[in-house]
Design a protein around this motif. Structure first.
Motif, short mmCIF file in Angstrom:
data_model
loop_
_atom_site.label_atom_id
_atom_site.label_comp_id
_atom_site.label_asym_id
_atom_site.label_seq_id
_atom_site.Cartn_x
_atom_site.Cartn_y
_atom_site.Cartn_z
N UNK A 131 0.82 -1.20 0.00
CA UNK A 131 0.00 0.00 0.00
C UNK A 131 0.86 1.26 0.00
N UNK A 132 0.50 2.19 -0.87
CA UNK A 132 1.10 3.52 -0.87
C UNK A 132 0.02 4.48 -0.38
N UNK A 133 0.11 4.89 0.88
CA UNK A 133 -0.95 5.69 1.52
C UNK A 133 -0.65 7.17 1.36
N UNK A 134 -1.53 7.85 0.61
CA UNK A 134 -1.34 9.27 0.33
C UNK A 134 -2.19 10.17 1.23
N UNK A 135 -3.08 9.58 1.99
CA UNK A 135 -3.93 10.34 2.89
C UNK A 135 -4.53 9.37 3.91
N UNK A 136 -4.92 9.87 5.07
CA UNK A 136 -5.59 9.03 6.07
C UNK A 136 -7.08 9.30 5.97
N UNK A 137 -7.78 8.41 5.30
CA UNK A 137 -9.18 8.63 4.95
C UNK A 137 -10.06 8.77 6.20
N UNK A 138 -9.84 7.93 7.19
CA UNK A 138 -10.65 7.97 8.41
C UNK A 138 -10.51 9.32 9.10
N UNK A 139 -9.29 9.79 9.21
CA UNK A 139 -9.02 11.09 9.82
C UNK A 139 -9.75 12.22 9.09
N UNK A 140 -9.68 12.17 7.77
CA UNK A 140 -10.32 13.20 6.96
C UNK A 140 -11.84 13.18 7.13
N UNK A 141 -12.42 11.97 7.15
CA UNK A 141 -13.87 11.84 7.29
C UNK A 141 -14.35 12.38 8.64
N UNK A 142 -13.54 12.23 9.67
CA UNK A 142 -13.90 12.78 10.98
C UNK A 142 -14.10 14.29 10.91
N UNK A 300 -7.77 19.37 11.74
CA UNK A 300 -6.80 18.62 12.55
C UNK A 300 -6.11 17.55 11.72
N UNK A 301 -6.89 16.88 10.84
CA UNK A 301 -6.34 15.79 10.03
C UNK A 301 -5.22 16.27 9.11
#
Length: 395
Positions: A131-142, A300-301
């Motif tokens: 996996x190449x993770x370019x963003x933290x989706x869970x953090x953004x959705x919060x 915050x994310x």
């Protein structure tokens, strides 16, 4: 001959950071895999912006690499239409991937749907997932989800899916060093930190001539979304700076109407918004500007992210205006010279720093050498090919 499945929602000629990153990385991976593996890239037809069109073939063959582009419904960066686009991509990729046996799945993911898709294929076939993770989706959705009922129902589900994916992955690359603390609970994977980099087209830029115009031009190019929060900074700054400065914004996105409304309310006339343009044309427009701008919303994310624009703009010799917090703020402070750095949305600070700035151009030679995309791609491709050792049940 081994076979690699590579998933990325965006790929050239589409316009996005993910597209630029993955196109160059796939080329390097194919070069290193020559004689060892073939690569199937499943991506989409250009769809990043509804106002930008580019011709692309549904299928392309490049030696040991085949690119398949899937047509998805056009979207306007709204939540619902993006979900529909991803659902179409998900279904078609599952169908295509089910016809072949792979040895490795590589996924570049920012919104997590692609990561889950790669996980579902890798787990079913019992093979490694990179996996190449370019963003933290869970953090953004919060941050993005405002409706409490939707938050309560969606976030626990996302966390459950996230745990499955990250606990299965053999290798996780974090594009930003700011992500490291979030991933401490996922200790089964091997980790790397290959960031975005500077593409070849930015390596031999001509030096900027001294601009003696009375009016200074500030240029922003990219997504006009909630994540960028341009409506919180540009209209107010344009009004405070007055006729001595003009803003040129090139792009499109889900928060464009918010920006237009904020401009109207402030009554400013020194802001122009232009549609997205191909990269070659964008380079020419950058050369005409006095300042190049980056801005992220005060979420915050976003204190964990490192925008790809930092590398793109850092290759120019022009001063950079950056309204970012957290990891990106510290990274720019440590690595980018000749910059105006302030906290997101702080109009007063941005205007004060800009008014007291003595204009100059300065080539960032050390930065360009350190973050050359070719070097990053070479090492990252090597790290991927280590997982071609055989079909294994990881957990």
């Amino acid at each position: 001959m081994k076979r690699i499945l590579y998933l990325t929602f965006y790929f050239e000629p589409d316009l996005s950071a993910g597209s630029f990153r993955n196109t160059s990385l796939v080329r390097e991976l194919a070069r290193q895999a020559q004689g060892k593996a073939v690569i199937d890239v499943f991506t989409t037809m250009p769809n990043r912006y509804s106002t930008f069109e580019a011709e692309a073939s549904a299928r392309e063959n490049h030696g040991n690499c085949t690119v398949r582009r899937i047509a998805v419904p056009l979207h306007h960066n709204g939540m619902t239409d993006q979900v529909l686009a991803y659902r179409t991509y998900y279904s078609k990729v599952r169908q295509l991937a089910g016809k072949r046996k792979y040895d490795l799945v590589v996924v570049s993911s920012s919104r997590f749907f692609s990561a889950y898709l790669g996980y579902s294929i890798a787990k079913k076939q019992g093979i490694p997932l990179y996996l190449d993770i370019r963003d933290i989706f869970y953090d953004t959705m919060k941050e993005v989800l405002k409706n409490k009922l939707i938050k309560i129902s969606v976030l626990p589900f996302l966390k459950q899916i996230e745990r499955k994916v990250f606990n299965y992955a053999a290798h996780i690359n974090l594009i930003s060093g700011g992500f490291k603390s979030y991933f401490q609970e996922y200790s089964k994977a091997c980790y790397s930190n290959f960031p975005n980099g500077i593409d070849d087209v930015f390596l031999d830029l001509p030096s900027s001539g001294q601009n003696h115009n009375a009016k200074r031009t500030i240029m922003y190019a990219g997504n006009i979304g909630e994540g960028q929060g341009l409506h919180k900074i540009i209209p107010g700054a344009a009004k405070a700076l007055g006729p001595g400065f003009s803003f040129i914004i090139i792009g499109d996105g889900g928060a464009k109407q918010k920006l237009l409304e904020a401009i109207r309310q402030k009554g400013v006339t020194n802001v122009s918004i232009l549609p997205p343009v191909p990269r070659k044309e964008l380079l020419e427009k950058y050369q005409m500007a006095d300042f190049l701008m980056i801005h992220l919303n005060d979420y915050e994310a976003f204190k964990k992210v490192l925008p790809s624009k930092v590398f793109e703009l850092g290759a120019f010799d022009k001063p950079i205006i950056a309204g970012v917090a957290g990891f990106a703020h510290q990274f720019i402070k440590n690595n980018i010279t000749n910059r105006i750095l302030f906290m997101p949305g702080d109009v007063r600070e941005m205007v004060s720093l800009l008014k007291n700035y003595t204009y100059k151009n300065e080539k960032r030679t050390a930065f360009i050498e350190q973050f050359n995309r070719s070097n990053i791609n070479r090492e990252m491709a090597q790290s991927m090919l280590k997982y071609l050792g055989g079909r294994i049940d990881i957990h």
